[in-house]
Design a protein around this motif. Structure first.
Motif, short mmCIF file in Angstrom:
data_model
loop_
_atom_site.label_atom_id
_atom_site.label_comp_id
_atom_site.label_asym_id
_atom_site.label_seq_id
_atom_site.Cartn_x
_atom_site.Cartn_y
_atom_site.Cartn_z
N VAL A 79 6.51 -11.38 -11.63
CA VAL A 79 5.64 -11.47 -10.38
C VAL A 79 6.35 -11.02 -9.11
CG1 VAL A 79 4.48 -12.99 -8.46
CG2 VAL A 79 4.49 -13.57 -10.74
N ALA A 80 5.78 -9.93 -8.34
CA ALA A 80 6.21 -9.47 -7.11
C ALA A 80 5.30 -9.81 -5.91
CB ALA A 80 6.46 -7.86 -7.28
N VAL A 81 6.32 -10.47 -4.78
CA VAL A 81 5.41 -10.76 -3.88
C VAL A 81 5.65 -9.69 -2.67
CG1 VAL A 81 5.25 -12.54 -2.06
CG2 VAL A 81 5.50 -13.23 -4.40
N ASN A 82 4.81 -8.90 -2.16
CA ASN A 82 4.92 -8.00 -1.18
C ASN A 82 6.09 -6.86 -1.52
OD1 ASN A 82 3.38 -9.73 0.46
ND2 ASN A 82 5.17 -10.68 1.47
N GLY A 83 5.80 -6.70 -2.98
CA GLY A 83 6.58 -5.42 -3.62
C GLY A 83 8.20 -6.03 -3.95
N ALA A 84 8.58 -7.31 -3.61
CA ALA A 84 9.81 -7.91 -4.04
C ALA A 84 9.69 -8.72 -5.22
CB ALA A 84 10.44 -8.46 -2.95
N PRO A 85 10.31 -8.41 -6.42
CA PRO A 85 10.40 -9.11 -7.74
C PRO A 85 10.80 -10.43 -7.35
CG PRO A 85 11.55 -7.12 -8.02
CD PRO A 85 11.28 -7.10 -6.59
N LYS A 86 10.11 -11.57 -7.89
CA LYS A 86 10.64 -12.96 -7.74
C LYS A 86 10.79 -13.61 -8.98
CE LYS A 86 9.92 -12.95 -3.31
NZ LYS A 86 10.88 -12.85 -2.39
#
Length: 157
Positions: A79-86
């Motif tokens: 999952v990436a949130v707003n382009g940032a991997p989490k």
């Protein structure tokens, strides 16, 4: 109203598919909820017990099953949130007969404009696998499907 009818229709369709026990139907269902108070994305995934057992090559009645399910989910969901991997945090699993419920989350999410998700759960083992994900964020519902050749989806809010 249209969303309610769609969700109800989808639910009836899924129930009818699951009622044919002798028919091999390969699917998972994931519910993703954003909890505003804790700034957390909570994931609840329902999988077929025997399919997960085949994929992990471990008996679901053993103590090691939960650890293998955790490793399996971490290797098959990104999952990436707003382009940032989490990073996913596994919070547990529960075997309930023919179903395995898997719980995981992502913390410290203050705002979501986009989610990019890769979901390959059971797709490698079962080419006809379909993974359905319902994502709810601040009253908005998005539904995405993952299958062989379409393992990644992006939604915007």
């Amino acid at each position: 109203m249209k969303k309610s009818i769609f969700i109800l229709s989808l639910g009836i369709l899924l129930i009818s598919f699951f009622s044919f026990k002798d028919l091999d139907f390969f699917s998972s269902m994931t519910k993703v909820d954003y909890i505003d108070g804790t700034k957390t994305l909570k994931f609840t995934t329902k999988l077929n017990t025997s399919h997960v057992s085949q994929a992990t090559k471990i008996d679901p009645t053993t103590a090691a099953f939960e650890a293998e399910v955790k490793k399996y989910v971490n290797n098959n969901v990104d999952v990436a949130v707003n382009g940032a991997p989490k990073t996913l945090t596994f919070t547990g699993s529960q075997v309930n007969g023919e179903s395995v419920w898997v719980y995981y989350e992502i913390g410290n999410i203050s705002d979501i404009s986009s989610l990019k998700i890769k979901n390959t759960i059971l797709i490698g083992q079962f080419p006809k696998q379909v993974n359905i994900m319902n994502i709810t964020y601040k009253g908005n519902l998005k539904t995405v499907n993952f299958q062989k050749g379409k393992e990644t989806a992006e939604v915007t809010f």
